[in-house]
Write a protein that holds these residues in place. Structure first.
Motif, short mmCIF file in Angstrom:
data_model
loop_
_atom_site.label_atom_id
_atom_site.label_comp_id
_atom_site.label_asym_id
_atom_site.label_seq_id
_atom_site.Cartn_x
_atom_site.Cartn_y
_atom_site.Cartn_z
N ILE A 1 -33.22 50.12 -114.50
CA ILE A 1 -31.61 50.45 -114.82
C ILE A 1 -31.20 50.95 -113.56
O ILE A 1 -31.67 52.29 -113.06
CB ILE A 1 -31.59 51.28 -116.06
N PHE A 2 -30.48 50.63 -112.59
CA PHE A 2 -30.33 51.09 -111.24
C PHE A 2 -28.70 50.96 -110.86
O PHE A 2 -28.33 51.67 -109.96
CB PHE A 2 -31.06 50.62 -110.22
N ALA A 3 -27.93 50.19 -111.59
CA ALA A 3 -26.51 50.09 -111.18
C ALA A 3 -25.53 49.31 -112.40
O ALA A 3 -25.72 48.17 -112.49
CB ALA A 3 -26.29 49.18 -109.85
N ILE A 4 -25.18 50.14 -113.11
CA ILE A 4 -24.70 49.61 -114.27
C ILE A 4 -22.99 49.64 -114.18
O ILE A 4 -22.40 50.43 -113.55
CB ILE A 4 -24.87 50.63 -115.49
N LEU B 1 -25.20 44.63 -115.29
CA LEU B 1 -25.72 45.43 -114.08
C LEU B 1 -25.33 44.74 -112.99
O LEU B 1 -25.11 43.42 -112.86
CB LEU B 1 -27.28 45.34 -114.29
N PHE B 2 -25.17 45.55 -111.87
CA PHE B 2 -25.14 44.82 -110.46
C PHE B 2 -26.46 44.71 -109.99
O PHE B 2 -27.33 45.61 -109.81
CB PHE B 2 -24.30 45.95 -109.61
N TRP B 3 -27.00 43.43 -109.39
CA TRP B 3 -28.03 43.26 -108.63
C TRP B 3 -27.56 42.52 -107.27
O TRP B 3 -27.18 41.18 -107.34
CB TRP B 3 -29.13 42.30 -109.47
N GLY B 4 -27.56 43.19 -106.30
CA GLY B 4 -27.07 42.75 -105.08
C GLY B 4 -25.65 42.34 -105.19
O GLY B 4 -24.72 43.12 -105.60
N ASP B 5 -25.26 41.13 -104.87
CA ASP B 5 -23.87 40.57 -105.01
C ASP B 5 -23.69 39.98 -106.33
O ASP B 5 -22.28 39.56 -106.76
CB ASP B 5 -23.49 39.40 -103.98
N SER B 6 -24.41 40.12 -107.35
CA SER B 6 -24.13 39.44 -108.79
C SER B 6 -24.30 40.35 -109.63
O SER B 6 -24.80 41.40 -109.75
CB SER B 6 -25.28 38.22 -108.72
N THR B 7 -23.74 39.88 -110.89
CA THR B 7 -23.77 40.78 -112.04
C THR B 7 -24.49 40.15 -113.14
O THR B 7 -24.62 38.95 -113.15
CB THR B 7 -22.42 41.02 -112.83
N TYR B 8 -25.35 40.72 -113.94
CA TYR B 8 -26.15 40.32 -114.90
C TYR B 8 -25.71 40.97 -116.22
O TYR B 8 -25.67 42.15 -116.46
CB TYR B 8 -27.55 40.51 -114.67
#
Length: 119
Positions: free
Chosen positions: A28-31, A99-106
């Protein structure tokens, strides 16, 4: 990987209350968004309440005056306090995080917890 686990579902009488909990574990690092959706038999999954990263809370019109969403950042937990329950609130409730992972959301979903409301 992120795992979401819901609890607190069960049976309530119309007019009663339930409190749902969701605990997140993993990376969990970018919600961006966290909240609750629900799905009744034969229906599509619908938004119930969400918290957004930039601030703000959104509720479905049908629950806005009865449900309250909150979070506990220290414990990676999200809650849904449901008051004045109606039979039409019966559904499986799913915890949700984007979550944000780089330029994408998941998108991540819990397994769901059953809420039953008797009249």
């Amino acid at each position: 990987q992120v795992q979401l686990v819901e609890s607190g579902g069960g049976m309530a009488q119309a007019g009663g209350s339930l409190r749902l909990s969701c605990t997140a574990s993993g990376s969990i690092f970018a919600i961006n968004v966290m909240g609750w959706y629900r799905q009744a038999p034969g229906n599509q999954r619908e938004l119930v309440a969400v918290l957004r990263h930039g601030g703000g809370v959104e509720y479905a019109d049908s629950v806005k005056d009865r449900f309250t969403i909150s979070r506990d950042n220290a414990n990676n937990a999200v809650y849904l306090q449901m008051n004045s329950l109606k039979p039409e609130d019966a559904a499986v409730y799913y915890c949700y995080q984007q979550l944000f992972w780089g330029d994408s959301t998941y998108d991540y979903w819990g397994q769901g917890t059953q809420v039953t409301v008797s009249s």
